[in-house]
Design an enzyme around this catalytic site. Structure first.
Site, PDB file in Angstrom:
ATOM      1  N   LYS A 169       3.176  -1.431   2.829  1.00 53.94           N
ATOM      2  CA  LYS A 169       4.398  -1.158   3.604  1.00 53.94           C
ATOM      3  C   LYS A 169       4.314  -1.764   5.002  1.00 53.94           C
ATOM      4  CE  LYS A 169       3.551   3.225   2.928  1.00 53.94           C
ATOM      5  NZ  LYS A 169       2.458   3.190   1.923  1.00 53.94           N
TER       6      LYS A 169
ATOM      7  N   HIS B 219      -1.429   1.752   8.122  1.00 53.45           N
ATOM      8  CA  HIS B 219      -0.611   0.590   7.770  1.00 53.45           C
ATOM      9  C   HIS B 219      -1.221  -0.665   8.395  1.00 53.45           C
ATOM     10  CE1 HIS B 219       3.157   3.288   6.978  1.00 53.45           C
ATOM     11  NE2 HIS B 219       2.105   3.609   6.260  1.00 53.45           N
TER      12      HIS B 219
ATOM     13  N   GLN C 221       2.906   6.937   2.958  1.00 55.78           N
ATOM     14  CA  GLN C 221       2.497   7.430   1.634  1.00 55.78           C
ATOM     15  C   GLN C 221       3.325   6.763   0.521  1.00 55.78           C
ATOM     16  OE1 GLN C 221       3.079  10.310   4.163  1.00 55.78           O
ATOM     17  NE2 GLN C 221       1.115   9.516   4.770  1.00 55.78           N
TER      18      GLN C 221
HETATM   19  P1  GDP Z   1       0.316   0.536   3.586  1.00 54.16           P
HETATM   20  O1  GDP Z   1      -0.319   1.841   3.875  1.00 54.16           O
HETATM   21  O2  GDP Z   1       1.341   0.610   2.506  1.00 54.16           O
HETATM   22  O3  GDP Z   1       0.857  -0.147   4.816  1.00 54.16           O
HETATM   23  O4  GDP Z   1      -0.848  -0.398   3.017  1.00 54.16           O
HETATM   24  P2  GDP Z   1      -2.345  -0.549   3.589  1.00 54.16           P
HETATM   25  O5  GDP Z   1      -2.292  -1.333   4.842  1.00 54.16           O
HETATM   26  O6  GDP Z   1      -3.027   0.773   3.631  1.00 54.16           O
HETATM   27  O7  GDP Z   1      -3.025  -1.341   2.416  1.00 54.16           O
HETATM   28  C1  GDP Z   1      -2.480  -2.528   1.943  1.00 54.16           C
HETATM   29  C2  GDP Z   1      -3.541  -3.621   2.036  1.00 54.16           C
HETATM   30  O8  GDP Z   1      -3.091  -4.752   1.313  1.00 54.16           O
HETATM   31  C3  GDP Z   1      -3.784  -4.115   3.456  1.00 54.16           C
HETATM   32  O9  GDP Z   1      -5.131  -4.415   3.597  1.00 54.16           O
HETATM   33  C4  GDP Z   1      -2.929  -5.379   3.535  1.00 54.16           C
HETATM   34  O10 GDP Z   1      -3.428  -6.315   4.480  1.00 54.16           O
HETATM   35  C5  GDP Z   1      -3.078  -5.901   2.137  1.00 54.16           C
HETATM   36  N1  GDP Z   1      -1.981  -6.711   1.589  1.00 54.16           N
HETATM   37  C6  GDP Z   1      -0.640  -6.512   1.656  1.00 54.16           C
HETATM   38  N2  GDP Z   1       0.002  -7.399   0.879  1.00 54.16           N
HETATM   39  C7  GDP Z   1      -0.953  -8.170   0.306  1.00 54.16           C
HETATM   40  C8  GDP Z   1      -0.918  -9.243  -0.640  1.00 54.16           C
HETATM   41  O11 GDP Z   1       0.115  -9.667  -1.141  1.00 54.16           O
HETATM   42  N3  GDP Z   1      -2.132  -9.760  -1.005  1.00 54.16           N
HETATM   43  C9  GDP Z   1      -3.309  -9.328  -0.501  1.00 54.16           C
HETATM   44  N4  GDP Z   1      -4.437  -9.887  -0.900  1.00 54.16           N
HETATM   45  N5  GDP Z   1      -3.369  -8.308   0.368  1.00 54.16           N
HETATM   46  C10 GDP Z   1      -2.204  -7.738   0.764  1.00 54.16           C
HETATM   47  P1  IMO Z   2      -0.103   5.221   3.654  1.00 54.74           P
HETATM   48  O1  IMO Z   2       1.108   5.426   4.529  1.00 54.74           O
HETATM   49  C1  IMO Z   2      -2.744   6.724   0.534  1.00 54.74           C
HETATM   50  C2  IMO Z   2      -3.220  11.066   0.264  1.00 54.74           C
HETATM   51  C3  IMO Z   2      -4.604  11.600   0.578  1.00 54.74           C
HETATM   52  C4  IMO Z   2      -4.642  12.808  -0.330  1.00 54.74           C
HETATM   53  C5  IMO Z   2      -3.215  13.326  -0.262  1.00 54.74           C
HETATM   54  C6  IMO Z   2      -3.027  14.473   0.723  1.00 54.74           C
HETATM   55  O2  IMO Z   2      -1.189   4.451   4.308  1.00 54.74           O
HETATM   56  O3  IMO Z   2       0.299   4.692   2.321  1.00 54.74           O
HETATM   57  P2  IMO Z   2      -2.917  14.520   3.369  1.00 54.74           P
HETATM   58  O4  IMO Z   2      -3.924  14.102   4.406  1.00 54.74           O
HETATM   59  O5  IMO Z   2      -1.618  13.829   3.458  1.00 54.74           O
HETATM   60  O6  IMO Z   2      -2.755  16.017   3.321  1.00 54.74           O
HETATM   61  O7  IMO Z   2      -3.614  14.126   1.969  1.00 54.74           O
HETATM   62  O8  IMO Z   2      -2.413  12.232   0.135  1.00 54.74           O
HETATM   63  N1  IMO Z   2      -2.614  10.218   1.311  1.00 54.74           N
HETATM   64  C7  IMO Z   2      -2.535   8.882   1.240  1.00 54.74           C
HETATM   65  N2  IMO Z   2      -3.006   8.020   0.316  1.00 54.74           N
HETATM   66  N3  IMO Z   2      -2.034   6.254   1.576  1.00 54.74           N
HETATM   67  C8  IMO Z   2      -1.523   7.105   2.495  1.00 54.74           C
HETATM   68  O9  IMO Z   2      -0.699   6.699   3.481  1.00 54.74           O
HETATM   69  C9  IMO Z   2      -1.803   8.491   2.379  1.00 54.74           C
HETATM   70  N4  IMO Z   2      -1.489   9.579   3.106  1.00 54.74           N
HETATM   71  C10 IMO Z   2      -1.975  10.633   2.428  1.00 54.74           C
HETATM   72  O10 IMO Z   2      -5.597  10.662   0.268  1.00 54.74           O
HETATM   73  O11 IMO Z   2      -4.883  12.397  -1.655  1.00 54.74           O
HETATM   74 MG    MG Z   3      -2.216   2.702   3.951  1.00 57.68          MG
END
Ligand code: GDP
Ligand code: IMO
Ligand code: MG
Length: 428
Positions: A16, A41, A223
């Site tokens: 996201k 994020h 999430q």
């Molecule tokens: P969010 O919580 O939804 O914002 O996602 P996170 O940042 O926790 O995890 C997504 C991961 O995927 C991050 O390390 C991003 O840099 C990576 N990412 C996003 N899009 C792509 C993609 O198309 N390819 C690869 N290899 N990594 C990606």
């Molecule tokens: P983003 O925005 C992945 C999961 C936790 C746990 C459950 C409850 O980065 O996608 P909490 O601390 O919210 O009470 O935990 O939810 N969890 C996530 N898993 N990405 C997240 O956020 C999360 N935020 C909470 O691992 O299973």
């Molecule tokens: Mg994340």
């Protein structure tokens, strides 16, 4: 025009942050609408690599107003540290606004999260231990402290004293732990107020004005749908709604004002924490994906559980969110796999089901039914147009589109802002 909601469509971490950073360029306002610093994020752009927990992922666009909405719970320590680290990096946060109605995560919430998880023993949720659940409990129980309360420190003193007394009854009485000190906490509030008060506004009228003036508004989810307390794998969920409906409640923008709901899906699934995960992989393919994709939690560093794309859960997610389109991320991770699977149905005690299940016991029992695809076995990371993707990758994407049930507007082939292929040329 338009108002676009960006939602996580699986168990979080779908990418996201990357998408909001990318679309943020054309947005006048971005509002984070749910969760707290349990979110992590990742944004990779020409300014560097950033892991944001509370500040909207559009903060790098200095002309975009970035709002932490009323639906978010804010740990002031984290907000202040995150703001400082961006400023130290030379990034302005003058465009950051905090809703007066956002609740605060207090030290007693962090402590209670830890104590409650410990008390659950084997049935622990695997929370991020960021105090999120206890903070939302207090919001609903009408004993929460809101950002706006920092503007009236005398009034806050009276309320906080009462709340701390109540919390200490639980902390000491139920868990035998050390009570929190009201004086220390109040002193912290006074310090937090100095940094946070200048950013506090009533944000719903501000958003309304942007919309009335024809501006673009992005609502940034945290999430994912399967962590929703109602429609996810309850009780292994988070405590606020990551859905499109949650976006309206968490921002004060009414459903009738929303133009698009965009779901972000990884082309496989991951989950951190406990709870059912029908397509989870326990073999070396899971390890290959985790290694290549570096699937470790952005907030907690925990290894993420890996599984094949769950089409049954995806269709459920698209439906409860009312998705108008979907974006796929991490397509490049599958570049090295000779065979790729998508779960298209569940087998529950010999019965074939095409719908997501709401009870954990059944979800834990089901066996996924898979369709298998040939991998494309070539590097997609430098591809910029849909037509240039290998045919086998396009077949896989078209099938995902059928299964999800709405058009796929984009597919991402790497973590940086530029690594995104538009499938729908008209999208944003
Ligand atoms: P969010 O919580 O939804 O914002 O996602 P996170 O940042 O926790 O995890 C997504 C991961 O995927 C991050 O390390 C991003 O840099 C990576 N990412 C996003 N899009 C792509 C993609 O198309 N390819 C690869 N290899 N990594 C990606
Ligand atoms: P983003 O925005 C992945 C999961 C936790 C746990 C459950 C409850 O980065 O996608 P909490 O601390 O919210 O009470 O935990 O939810 N969890 C996530 N898993 N990405 C997240 O956020 C999360 N935020 C909470 O691992 O299973
Ligand atoms: Mg994340």
């Amino acid at each position: 025009m338009p108002v676009i909601i960006i939602v996580g469509a699986q168990w979080g971490d779908e990418g996201k942050g990357k998408i909001v950073d990318m679309l943020g360029e054309k947005s006048d306002m971005i509002i984070r609408f749910s969760g707290g610093d349990n979110a992590g994020h990742t944004v990779i752009n020409d300014l560097g690599t950033f892991k944001l927990h509370l500040i909207p992922s559009g903060i790098f666009h200095k002309n975009t107003k970035c709002v932490i909405g009323n639906g978010v719970v804010i740990n002031p320590e984290i907000l202040i540290a995150e703001k400082k680290s961006l400023n130290d990096w030379g990034i302005t946060t003058d465009n950051l606004i905090v809703s007066d109605k956002a609740h605060l995560v207090m030290p007693y919430h962090l402590l209670l999260d830890k104590l409650e998880e410990k008390a659950r023993g084997k049935k622990s949720v695997g929370t991020t231990l960021r105090g999120i659940g206890p903070a939302f409990v207090d919001k609903v129980a009408r004993v929460g402290i809101r950002a706006g309360d920092l503007q009236d420190l005398e009034g806050l003193k009276e309320r906080l004293e009462l709340v701390v007394k109540q919390k200490n009854c639980m902390i000491v009485g139920m868990y035998g732990a050390t009570p929190v000190s009201f004086e220390e906490l109040y002193d912290k509030c006074v310090q937090w107020a100095q940094v946070i008060c200048p950013m506090i506004r009533e944000t719903t009228i501000m958003a309304d004005e942007v919309i009335k003036n024809g501006g673009n508004v992005l609502l940034e989810g945290a999430q994912g749908a399967l962590l929703d307390p109602d429609f996810g794998t309850y009780p292994y969920t988070t405590s606020s709604s990551p859905l499109a409906a949650g976006a309206c409640l968490g921002s004060g923008i009414a459903p009738t004002r929303v133009d698009q709901v965009v779901g972000i899906f990884k082309v496989y699934c991951t989950r951190v924490g406990s709870g059912p995960f029908p397509t989870e992989l326990f073999d070396e393919i899971g390890d290959i994906i985790r290694d290549k994709a570096q699937e470790y939690g952005t907030t907690t560093g925990r290894p993420r559980r890996i599984g094949w794309f769950d089409g049954v859960a995806a269709a459920h997610s698209a439906r409860v969110n009312g998705m108008t389109s979907a974006i796929l991320t991490r397509l490049d991770i599958l570049d090295i796999l000779p065979k790729i699977r998508i779960c298209t149905a569940y087998d529950l005690d010999g019965k074939v089901l095409h719908r997501f299940l709401s009870d954990v016991a059944s979800l834990e029992k089901i066996k996924p039914i898979y369709e298998e695809f040939d991998g494309w076995l070539s590097d997609t990371t430098k591809i910029t147009t849909y037509e240039d993707l290998p045919q086998k990758a396009r077949i896989f994407i078209e099938r995902l589109q059928d299964i999800i049930g709405c058009s796929i507007s984009m597919a991402c082939v790497g973590p940086s802002r530029a690594q995104a292929i538009k499938k729908d040329k008209k999208f944003f």
